[in-house]
Design an enzyme around this catalytic site. Structure first.
Site, mmCIF file in Angstrom:
data_model
loop_
_atom_site.group_PDB
_atom_site.id
_atom_site.type_symbol
_atom_site.label_atom_id
_atom_site.label_comp_id
_atom_site.label_asym_id
_atom_site.label_seq_id
_atom_site.Cartn_x
_atom_site.Cartn_y
_atom_site.Cartn_z
ATOM 1 N N TYR A 170 11.958 23.801 -39.260
ATOM 2 C CA TYR A 170 11.214 23.679 -38.205
ATOM 3 C C TYR A 170 10.287 24.948 -37.961
ATOM 4 C CZ TYR A 170 14.125 19.753 -36.976
ATOM 5 O OH TYR A 170 14.869 18.696 -37.189
ATOM 6 N N CYS A 342 29.873 10.828 -44.533
ATOM 7 C CA CYS A 342 28.888 9.624 -44.600
ATOM 8 C C CYS A 342 27.590 9.747 -44.196
ATOM 9 C CB CYS A 342 29.610 8.539 -44.374
ATOM 10 S SG CYS A 342 29.923 8.385 -42.567
ATOM 11 N N CYS A 345 26.302 9.821 -38.789
ATOM 12 C CA CYS A 345 25.884 10.394 -37.230
ATOM 13 C C CYS A 345 24.400 10.763 -37.718
ATOM 14 C CB CYS A 345 26.392 11.817 -37.121
ATOM 15 S SG CYS A 345 26.717 12.789 -38.476
ATOM 16 N N CYS A 357 29.620 7.479 -35.251
ATOM 17 C CA CYS A 357 30.594 8.225 -36.308
ATOM 18 C C CYS A 357 31.277 6.878 -36.961
ATOM 19 C CB CYS A 357 31.495 9.069 -35.812
ATOM 20 S SG CYS A 357 32.338 9.953 -36.978
ATOM 21 N N GLU A 407 50.278 -7.091 -44.266
ATOM 22 C CA GLU A 407 49.633 -6.915 -45.511
ATOM 23 C C GLU A 407 50.156 -7.563 -46.736
ATOM 24 O OE1 GLU A 407 46.278 -5.559 -46.082
ATOM 25 O OE2 GLU A 407 46.943 -6.394 -48.028
ATOM 26 N N LYS A 425 33.499 9.300 -53.609
ATOM 27 C CA LYS A 425 33.924 8.623 -52.349
ATOM 28 C C LYS A 425 35.410 8.852 -52.233
ATOM 29 C CE LYS A 425 32.268 5.258 -50.570
ATOM 30 N NZ LYS A 425 31.458 4.042 -51.071
HETATM 31 C C1 LIG Z 1 33.781 -0.913 -53.469
HETATM 32 C C2 LIG Z 1 33.327 -0.669 -51.979
HETATM 33 C C3 LIG Z 1 32.895 0.490 -51.328
HETATM 34 C C4 LIG Z 1 32.861 0.395 -50.022
HETATM 35 N N1 LIG Z 1 32.362 1.586 -49.325
HETATM 36 C C5 LIG Z 1 32.042 1.640 -48.096
HETATM 37 C C6 LIG Z 1 31.688 2.888 -47.561
HETATM 38 O O1 LIG Z 1 31.362 3.817 -48.054
HETATM 39 N N2 LIG Z 1 31.463 2.554 -45.937
HETATM 40 C C7 LIG Z 1 31.757 1.525 -45.290
HETATM 41 O O2 LIG Z 1 31.703 1.820 -44.314
HETATM 42 N N3 LIG Z 1 32.419 0.553 -45.942
HETATM 43 C C8 LIG Z 1 32.586 0.440 -47.273
HETATM 44 N N4 LIG Z 1 32.718 -0.679 -47.980
HETATM 45 C C9 LIG Z 1 33.042 -1.970 -46.950
HETATM 46 C C10 LIG Z 1 34.353 -1.886 -46.370
HETATM 47 O O3 LIG Z 1 35.217 -1.169 -47.225
HETATM 48 C C11 LIG Z 1 34.648 -3.096 -45.656
HETATM 49 O O4 LIG Z 1 33.787 -3.545 -44.901
HETATM 50 C C12 LIG Z 1 35.907 -2.751 -44.945
HETATM 51 O O5 LIG Z 1 37.044 -2.529 -45.537
HETATM 52 C C13 LIG Z 1 36.244 -3.995 -43.815
HETATM 53 O O6 LIG Z 1 37.595 -3.747 -43.260
HETATM 54 P P1 LIG Z 1 38.534 -5.144 -42.912
HETATM 55 O O7 LIG Z 1 39.528 -4.494 -42.366
HETATM 56 O O8 LIG Z 1 37.689 -5.888 -42.236
HETATM 57 O O9 LIG Z 1 38.787 -5.777 -44.422
HETATM 58 P P2 LIG Z 1 39.442 -5.228 -45.563
HETATM 59 O O10 LIG Z 1 39.145 -3.849 -46.063
HETATM 60 O O11 LIG Z 1 38.937 -6.517 -46.383
HETATM 61 O O12 LIG Z 1 40.930 -5.633 -45.351
HETATM 62 C C14 LIG Z 1 41.561 -6.860 -45.299
HETATM 63 C C15 LIG Z 1 43.161 -6.803 -45.527
HETATM 64 O O13 LIG Z 1 43.721 -7.845 -45.051
HETATM 65 C C16 LIG Z 1 44.419 -8.416 -46.387
HETATM 66 N N5 LIG Z 1 44.752 -9.682 -46.048
HETATM 67 C C17 LIG Z 1 43.903 -11.189 -46.225
HETATM 68 N N6 LIG Z 1 44.743 -11.985 -45.952
HETATM 69 C C18 LIG Z 1 45.899 -11.538 -45.794
HETATM 70 C C19 LIG Z 1 46.864 -12.457 -45.280
HETATM 71 N N7 LIG Z 1 47.029 -14.056 -45.071
HETATM 72 N N8 LIG Z 1 48.146 -11.825 -44.779
HETATM 73 C C20 LIG Z 1 48.242 -10.583 -44.922
HETATM 74 N N9 LIG Z 1 46.954 -9.742 -45.561
HETATM 75 C C21 LIG Z 1 46.040 -10.209 -45.576
HETATM 76 C C22 LIG Z 1 44.244 -7.952 -47.428
HETATM 77 O O14 LIG Z 1 44.703 -8.024 -48.674
HETATM 78 C C23 LIG Z 1 43.195 -6.693 -47.105
HETATM 79 O O15 LIG Z 1 44.072 -5.729 -47.287
HETATM 80 C C24 LIG Z 1 32.964 -0.743 -49.099
HETATM 81 C C25 LIG Z 1 33.637 -1.913 -49.962
HETATM 82 C C26 LIG Z 1 33.817 -1.865 -51.276
HETATM 83 C C27 LIG Z 1 34.342 -2.922 -51.890
HETATM 84 C C1 LIG Z 2 23.694 14.458 -36.110
HETATM 85 C C2 LIG Z 2 23.330 15.883 -36.403
HETATM 86 C C3 LIG Z 2 22.350 16.635 -35.561
HETATM 87 C C4 LIG Z 2 22.149 17.994 -35.918
HETATM 88 N N1 LIG Z 2 21.475 18.763 -34.998
HETATM 89 C C5 LIG Z 2 21.187 20.028 -35.288
HETATM 90 C C6 LIG Z 2 20.627 20.857 -34.285
HETATM 91 O O1 LIG Z 2 20.051 20.528 -33.263
HETATM 92 N N2 LIG Z 2 20.464 22.271 -34.668
HETATM 93 C C7 LIG Z 2 20.779 22.645 -35.920
HETATM 94 O O2 LIG Z 2 20.512 23.976 -36.063
HETATM 95 N N3 LIG Z 2 21.307 22.095 -36.670
HETATM 96 C C8 LIG Z 2 21.673 20.684 -36.753
HETATM 97 N N4 LIG Z 2 22.444 20.020 -37.530
HETATM 98 C C9 LIG Z 2 22.891 20.440 -38.529
HETATM 99 C C10 LIG Z 2 24.303 21.197 -38.220
HETATM 100 O O3 LIG Z 2 24.358 22.048 -37.373
HETATM 101 C C11 LIG Z 2 25.050 21.771 -39.505
HETATM 102 O O4 LIG Z 2 24.138 22.711 -39.957
HETATM 103 C C12 LIG Z 2 25.229 20.618 -40.406
HETATM 104 O O5 LIG Z 2 25.636 19.441 -39.865
HETATM 105 C C13 LIG Z 2 26.235 21.075 -41.648
HETATM 106 O O6 LIG Z 2 27.392 21.228 -41.199
HETATM 107 P P1 LIG Z 2 28.629 20.224 -41.049
HETATM 108 O O7 LIG Z 2 28.860 19.913 -42.424
HETATM 109 O O8 LIG Z 2 29.669 21.193 -40.562
HETATM 110 O O9 LIG Z 2 28.165 19.036 -40.168
HETATM 111 C C14 LIG Z 2 22.634 18.532 -37.157
HETATM 112 C C15 LIG Z 2 23.528 17.882 -37.999
HETATM 113 C C16 LIG Z 2 23.715 16.433 -37.696
HETATM 114 C C17 LIG Z 2 24.655 15.823 -38.331
#
Ligand SMILES: Cc1cc2nc3c(=O)[nH]c(=O)nc-3n(C[C@H](O)[C@H](O)[C@H](O)COP(=O)(O)OP(=O)(O)OC[C@H]3O[C@@H](n4cnc5c(N)ncnc54)[C@H](O)[C@@H]3O)c2cc1C
Ligand SMILES: Cc1cc2nc3c(=O)[nH]c(=O)nc-3n(C[C@H](O)[C@H](O)[C@H](O)COP(=O)(O)O)c2cc1C
Length: 638
Positions: A170, A342, A345, A357, A407, A425
């Protein structure tokens, strides 16, 4: 945690512990700069969670300095009343109220400010682009006064520390850095010239607020661009600024071109800016605040204990769990909802115009999502122990319902279990652990290895059934799909060491790319085949940047606009956009084209007459964020 919870003094204020919430734009500000009940509740929760000091987000010192219509403002007396409400709220919760003052300079757009952005030099912002207006000497001096006026208003509003935003590319940062300042007058050139704008701002503020009032300066000590600031140069700058009146420095990094250093995604090491903070602490005689992926109280305590910094700023960590400081102080570490970096935010403020979040659905909706105990406790049966099922279970149980989760697998966590297998991850596991702990605290009964069918539901006879059965990998209808070399994400991300050396991933979405990187890290030669012209759609910008960089480092071949046509015993046949047929040799073919909802049970039981709800992937395959949000809403309605 002794060091983290010891007091510390800056100028005339004493902080009760070493935790500071740094400024984080909340976008909970009206387009007229107004502060609403939502804004106040947001800051109240953060202050009540136990940090010693909370910094209010960047407040614009001048109308053309705003970077978004929802930015907080301090450029007029009319904003003082709203700001003072925030001050009173923070103080009532025993946190020191502080505020950051800011000017975006060239890092904003004509769309937002309806005029050309101001800049030190005729160099447009490299990411936003568009013409800029280089500041005249008069213009610079007017802005120095505006920073001074802003500081006076902050003082009137009751803030007890003011931070100058000198970081993140900035305006103040633009002046400090050769990357953005090529002026040849006294506000450019050598370090002394480039620091002059910041120095005059500090001196002006000191003049307005007196000697006893603490002033902080946030710096991007390393900008990670050619010609940009380095820690060595930043030390020289800070020495000048300390002389002018700065009491404390917050050591950040990055600018608009290297935003991954501002808001470090999960690929980056925890506390990755601490080395820089530590070098600055050694060179200066004033307190230093470290910031950047300090999402764990143990790490925070270690930073203080090792003398790397005097204070730690925890930003996203307090968005994820405002109670983190209190929980850490009370030793309730396993109850902390950890920030997984992730960057939802960041993505949500710019893409959705509101702060959200993944792990904390209450963020930005603190009032509407308060927990209200139920007047009519019910027996709730949750089918599926993924993030959606677990979340609805503990929320409903916390409100007083009797909740059972079933489950079918031996462990809770759903798709987050394979999802957390790739190295970068692994923090997703903290989310599963948090959900499990909440379920335990609120008395949810979890039944593992139990696949629910209609009979179970009849036998249990619950008042409410929640189906959170998730989704299953989708498979393309293509010749050879039954071949033994075909894998799904579950086969790859099972924790086993991959023994194969050459693989193809079909699908260049987030999951496909993560799998490609994961296998490449194990020494597998990888190709990704994607039908669309672009890969990684839906990924948060900074996460995507680093992921693509890493794929490049590992030499992962990416083929876009290419369609899978056949799976053979030793690879796949594909067709590119010009209709050219190609064969890619591979020992394994991983299908990552998405998932399909698993909702058979819904079809079977909807006629049974129970109150039934579906949430998460079984409704529509999405993300853990959606599953958690939907379940948080439902858990409050049952
Ligand atoms: C490799 C991978 C990476 C991912 N990374 C991200 C990420 O970084 N960020 C993100 O936001 N999302 C991510 N996702 C997506 C996220 O994991 C899913 O969107 C989320 O888990 C969905 O949640 P859910 O509870 O709806 O279903 P699920 O996580 O699918 O859980 C459903 C559960 O129900 C159980 N189940 C099903 N039928 C039955 C039954 N009849 N009886 C009992 N149990 C049952 C299953 O065994 C399962 O454990 C990722 C997905 C994958 C595959
Ligand atoms: C949603 C968001 C908004 C932010 N806004 C500001 C801001 O207004 N001023 C600033 O100096 N930094 C801002 N930052 C940076 C944070 O102050 C901080 O430096 C950064 O998130 C790393 O720290 P953390 O890992 O604890 O979040 C922002 C970060 C996020 C995620």
């Amino acid at each position: 945690m002794e060091k983290l919870f010891s007091p510390f003094t800056i100028n005339n204020i004493t902080l009760k512990n070493r935790i500071v919430m740094p400024p984080l734009a909340s976008f909970l500000i009206g387009e007229d700069g107004g502060v609403s009940d939502t804004t106040i509740e947001h800051y109240r929760r953060r202050a009540a969670g136990g940090p010693a000091m909370v910094m209010m987000e960047a407040c614009a010192v001048s109308p053309e300095g705003i970077v978004s219509p929802n930015q907080a403002r301090i450029y007029d007396d009319r904003f003082v009343e709203g700001l003072s409400k925030i001050v009173r709220t923070m103080k009532a919760e025993d946190a020191i109220p502080s505020v950051q003052i800011h000017h975006g300079g060239r890092q904003t757009s004509v769309k937002v400010i309806k005029r050309k952005p101001l800049a030190p030099s005729p160099l447009p912002c490299p990411t936003i682009r568009g013409d800029v207006e280089p500041l005249t000497i008069n213009g610079i001096q007017e802005l120095v006064q505006k920073f001074g006026d802003a500081a006076e208003r902050a003082y009137q509003a009751g803030f007890e520390l003011i931070e100058i935003h000198g970081a993140h590319g900035y305006l103040v940062n633009q002046f400090l850095s050769k990357f953005s300042n090529i002026r040849e007058d006294r506000y450019g050139g050598d370090i002394v010239g480039r620091t002059r704008f910041a120095e005059e701002i500090v001196a002006e503020i000191r003049n307005r607020v007196g000697q006893e009032f603490p002033i902080s300066f946030k710096i991007s000590a390393e900008e990670y661009v050619d010609g940009g600031l380095t820690t060595e140069e930043s030390i020289k700058i800070l020495k000048i600024l300390v002389e002018a009146g700065v009491d404390v420095v917050q050591v950040s990094a990055g600018n608009d071109l290297t935003a991954e250093w501002i808001c470090q995604p999960m690929f980056m090491k925890k506390a990755c800016l601490v080395d820089s903070a530590s070098q600055i602490k050694k060179a200066l005689d004033i307190p230093v605040m470290a910031v950047g992926r300090i999402n764990d109280p143990y790490i925070a305590d270690e930073i203080i204990d090792n003398g790397h910094a005097d204070l730690v700023c925890i930003g996203r960590g307090l968005l994820a769990d405002p109670q983190m400081p209190k929980k850490a102080e009370e030793g309730r570490f396993d109850e902390i909802r950890t920030c997984i970096a992730c960057n939802t935010c960041m993505q949500s403020i710019f893409k959705r115009g509101r702060i959200e979040c993944l792990v904390n659905p209450m963020l930005g909706r603190e009032k509407e999502m308060a927990f209200i105990p139920t007047k009519k406790p019910k027996k709730v049966m949750v089918v599926g122990g993924g993030p959606g099922g677990l979340n609805v279970a503990w929320v409903a149980a916390k409100r007083g319902h009797a909740v059972h989760v079933y489950e079918k697998r031996p462990a809770l966590g759903g798709q987050l279990i394979p999802g957390s297998v790739p190295g970068h991850k692994s923090e997703l596991r903290s989310l599963i652990n948090f959900q499990k702990k909440q379920a335990e605290i609120y008395g949810v009964k979890c039944h593992l290895n139990h696949e629910v069918n209609e009979e179970d539901i009849r036998a249990e006879n619950p008042d409410v059934v929640v189906l959170a059965t998730g989704s299953l990998p989708a498979l393309p209808t293509v010749e050879g799909i039954d071949n033994d070399i075909v894998f799904t994400y579950e086969d790859v991300l099972n924790g086993d060491y991959p023994t194969y050396k050459k693989a193809v991933v079909i699908g260049g979405g987030p999951t496909g790319l993560e799998i490609a990187l994961h296998l490449a890290e194990y020494g597998c030669s990888m190709t990704v085949v994607e039908m669309l012209p672009k890969i990684g759609s839906g990924l948060e910008a900074m996460t995507k940047k680093i992921l693509l960089q890493k794929l490049k480092e590992y030499n992962v071949q990416i083929m876009t606009e290419t369609r899978l046509s056949k799976i053979e015993d030793d690879g796949v046949s594909v067709v590119d956009k010009d209709g050219m047929k190609l064969f890619i040799e591979a020992e394994k073919v991983v299908i990552a084209i998405g998932t399909r909802p698993y909702k058979e049970l819904y079809e079977k039981i909807k006629s049974l007459g129970y109150e039934i709800h579906q949430i998460g992937d079984c409704l529509e395959p999405g993300t853990a964020k959606t599953a958690i949000f939907e379940s948080a809403v439902l858990g409050r309605k049952i």
